[in-house]
Design an enzyme around this catalytic site. Sequence first.
Site, PDB file in Angstrom:
ATOM      1  N   LYS A 246       2.861  -3.267   8.667  1.00 43.98           N
ATOM      2  CA  LYS A 246       4.120  -2.479   8.530  1.00 43.98           C
ATOM      3  C   LYS A 246       5.095  -3.513   8.683  1.00 43.98           C
ATOM      4  O   LYS A 246       5.385  -4.133   9.650  1.00 43.98           O
ATOM      5  CB  LYS A 246       3.959  -1.402   9.461  1.00 43.98           C
TER       6      LYS A 246
ATOM      7  N   ALA B 263       7.424  -0.727   4.569  1.00 41.05           N
ATOM      8  CA  ALA B 263       6.578  -0.509   3.779  1.00 41.05           C
ATOM      9  C   ALA B 263       4.989  -1.230   4.284  1.00 41.05           C
ATOM     10  O   ALA B 263       5.291  -2.032   5.463  1.00 41.05           O
ATOM     11  CB  ALA B 263       6.745  -1.573   2.628  1.00 41.05           C
ATOM     12  N   VAL B 264       4.175  -0.566   3.765  1.00 40.84           N
ATOM     13  CA  VAL B 264       2.920  -1.418   4.495  1.00 40.84           C
ATOM     14  C   VAL B 264       2.228  -1.981   3.385  1.00 40.84           C
ATOM     15  O   VAL B 264       2.064  -1.894   2.387  1.00 40.84           O
ATOM     16  CB  VAL B 264       2.012  -0.017   4.738  1.00 40.84           C
TER      17      VAL B 264
ATOM     18  N   GLY C  59       7.951   3.654   2.918  1.00 36.57           N
ATOM     19  CA  GLY C  59       8.674   4.870   3.195  1.00 36.57           C
ATOM     20  C   GLY C  59      10.075   4.365   3.504  1.00 36.57           C
ATOM     21  O   GLY C  59      10.659   3.500   3.049  1.00 36.57           O
ATOM     22  N   GLY C  60      10.791   5.257   4.169  1.00 38.05           N
ATOM     23  CA  GLY C  60      12.411   5.252   4.328  1.00 38.05           C
ATOM     24  C   GLY C  60      12.847   3.787   5.160  1.00 38.05           C
ATOM     25  O   GLY C  60      13.693   3.216   4.712  1.00 38.05           O
ATOM     26  N   GLU C  61      11.931   3.617   6.046  1.00 33.70           N
ATOM     27  CA  GLU C  61      12.152   2.233   6.745  1.00 33.70           C
ATOM     28  C   GLU C  61      11.477   1.272   6.723  1.00 33.70           C
ATOM     29  O   GLU C  61      11.622   0.232   7.368  1.00 33.70           O
ATOM     30  CB  GLU C  61      12.401   2.848   8.304  1.00 33.70           C
TER      31      GLU C  61
ATOM     32  N   ASP D 175       7.232  12.570  17.395  1.00 35.44           N
ATOM     33  CA  ASP D 175       7.559  13.084  15.919  1.00 35.44           C
ATOM     34  C   ASP D 175       6.175  13.522  15.247  1.00 35.44           C
ATOM     35  O   ASP D 175       5.618  12.842  14.440  1.00 35.44           O
ATOM     36  CB  ASP D 175       8.141  11.796  15.028  1.00 35.44           C
TER      37      ASP D 175
ATOM     38  N   LEU E 292       0.893  -1.041  -0.130  1.00 33.64           N
ATOM     39  CA  LEU E 292      -0.101  -0.095  -0.068  1.00 33.64           C
ATOM     40  C   LEU E 292       0.889   1.312   0.020  1.00 33.64           C
ATOM     41  O   LEU E 292       0.386   2.264  -0.380  1.00 33.64           O
ATOM     42  CB  LEU E 292      -0.913  -0.074   1.248  1.00 33.64           C
ATOM     43  N   GLY E 293       2.041   1.005   0.540  1.00 30.33           N
ATOM     44  CA  GLY E 293       2.750   2.434   0.479  1.00 30.33           C
ATOM     45  C   GLY E 293       4.375   1.888   1.032  1.00 30.33           C
ATOM     46  O   GLY E 293       4.496   0.905   1.612  1.00 30.33           O
TER      47      GLY E 293
END
Lengths: 227, 645
Positions: free
Chosen positions: B40, B27-28, B23-25, B143, B20-21
């Site tokens: 995740k 994936a989902v 990122g840097g660290e 964050d 689905l997506g």
Amino acid sequence: MANPLDQVPFGFAGAEFAENPEPRCPCILLLDTSGSMKGEPIAQLNKGLVTFKDELSADALAQKRVEVALITFGPVQVHSDFQTADLFQPPHLETTGDTPMGAAILQALAILDQRKQAYKSNGISYYRPWIFLVTDGAPTDAWKEAAKKVHAGEEAKALSFFAVGVEGANFETLAEIAVRKPLQLKELRFRDLFIWLSNSLSAVSRSNVDEQVPLQNPTTPEGWAAV
Amino acid sequence: MSLTALFDHQGRRVSLGMELGRGGEAAVYCVEGQPELVAKIYHQPTGPEKTEKLSQMVKLQSERLLALSAWPIGTLFMAGNRSVAGFLMKNVSRFKDIHLLYNPKSRTREFPPKANWRFLLHTASNVARAFAAIHDHGHVIGDVNQSNVRVSPETAIVNLLDCDSFQISANGKVYPCEVGVPLYTPPELQDTEFREVVRTPNHDNFGLAVLIFHLLFMGRHPFAGKFLGRGEMPIEKAIAEQRFAFARDAQRTQMLPPPACITLAHLPQEIGDLFTSAFDSPGAANGRPDGKQWIAELDALAGRLMVCSKNKAHLFFNGLSSCPWCSIESSGVLLFVDYTIVDTATGFSIEVVWARILAIPSPGEGNVPSMLSYISRVQPSSRAKVAALKRRYKVAALIVAGVAALAFVVTSPDGFAYMYYFGMVIFALHKLLDSDAPAKFGQAARDAEYRLRNLEFRWQHEASGADFTAELDRLRTLTEEYRKLPERRKQKVRELERALYETQLRHYLAQFDIAAAEIPHIKDGRKAMLSAYGIDDAADVTRSALEAVPGFGQFLIIQLITWRQSLEATFKFNPGRGVDPADLQRVDRDLAKRRAEIEALLSKGPSELNDLRRRIIAARGRLQVQLEKALMDVAQAQADESAGV
């Protein structure tokens, strides 16, 4: 103190910033469209620009933050001034004329200055601007002054200047203009180049305004560039 | 890492679906068979610290936490590995990033029309609730940023994402938050290493105030404004130096709010005070407003809203004498869109939509800067004048020198012997008076004209009112077509009635299959031939159709026509039966499809037309300057060129 609700003339230039006050990440594409780019190179460049648009469209935040301006040479022409990525339309470029690279760089610096003024007067924060030069030749005009200004800009951290040479480019001159080592485009892999550029701009647009973002290295064996 | 074999903390196998997506660290991914969950998965296996943190978080889950965040529900492991590969959390894909809501440009596209200022206030209050609840549990978000908070477009319910980065307290131990985004980081933490600090709710409350500010102030950042001093003032620096751009004391901050934006004066005193104590005072020591304080004041403001008399989409604080949004939008900014009427399929009103379309003012033709006003002002440049002058001197000097030399050569006894030297002198004169060639000025003029033509083309293309007029014409044509849809239906029905006799006859004849009929001289082979040509029943039997079939001459054609006529004789027209319902249905279906098409096109009309209008106006602003300069250049280059001739 001026009242922010004082009447503002209709169509005032700040409308785009009021509707989208995200910090901006300006990028100027400085593209060589001289005669020698004719044929396959310009065709691949045009395809690459379409990919660039598609890639940027995939990132909702980058779409609001990355602003693209496009200058071609020669003759030097501002094809499209700064606009956010959602509005940027990839043009269909054709080859014309010679390679007035010096004038093109000066033009880029001039529109960049204008844009920075617009950001400032509209209270918009911005990232370190990128100028991305792609050429397959050597300047046919005076370029020393342009090189001086690029160096001064890099020195003051006021811009990042990237030079990419297509086969046939004069890398000695590019190395004198750019502070960063010029990159050599492998074959005509414009598509990969623009995917890299889009990813890099997305990463920058998510970083801090003052931060140095580690970019993906394009010169790995499978990357699009060689040094 | 390979994702083939994953197990949850109870050892049950978990299969991942689509990504689905990324990122840097991590994936989902979708989870097969469990659409309400996602997984995740980290790109790199986690260390022991993170493994312990996630396991603790899974234990700490509660109904309240799960209602407001994508809290880890279960850890995931790879076969034969004790470190956590990722975790399960609830699927929040129906929620949208909060930056899509507070940014007016995104909001008008991504959120429903009900996302007005009341909705924004409501969301702000929900964000405050989520923060307060996390703090109640003893944790800190750490964050805070524009992509970690998501909002439901329907209910304004808020969910927090990336919970695995939260600072978690469990069993007397603190698991730190190692990341942060400076735009949401308080002054006391700017330029510090996040992993080295223990975060407090007071740090979070700075980020909370920034998010609330975004929501109330149309996406503006509290520390982005006009800096009155010299040099650059990026947001991080302004935060570190406590230069709140909307501060009541601009003298100290040297910052002014940006143009076309509301200020603290447009909010109740109490809300202004909260923003001031969050941003403008030493909040590190005094404590910034917490979620509960925000909830109280935001909800109080929600009860004091007023709807603008001119634009239903505008809601504002009823303590004001006039609508602040009208004032800002009058400058061409689009902040709120009231689509309620046009977006619902049943409530579509063509007159309302057309009125909205007509309400968008034309950008007009635009004044293209004129060449004439420049020509009169331009004098040839000094370089061109010098060049012209030099050229005239040169011609004169060469003629004088030439005549003198010729006279000398002719009159002097050894004149011819000097010819070589004369040549040298004349060449030197030529060099001395060398000047910019006329061709160079000609080339400069051609180049300038080329640039001007380019710009004029772009003006036509981007800045003239032509596109607007064309778009308006297109919408007008669609509107007229829409208005005539009932008329078109009547006409279709009349046509059907006229054709009723024909239709009834055709339907009657169509019952008689050739295959089953006894027709003299038409046996199976010929029947197959007819069928191959699409002639299957009596209705298909016409002279023109039969003439196209190979092997069917006049004799056979007459046999078939006679057969058809014998059937026609048995047909009885029944005017009472009316139009065939199936035919009527087809007409209605076609018209309904067209109606829906036009409604969709017209619903988008007002916003598209407005976009176009603003693009044109913006292009004019941009091109005006360039065109003026190009015109000036052309006028100059032409003046230089003619000076040189």
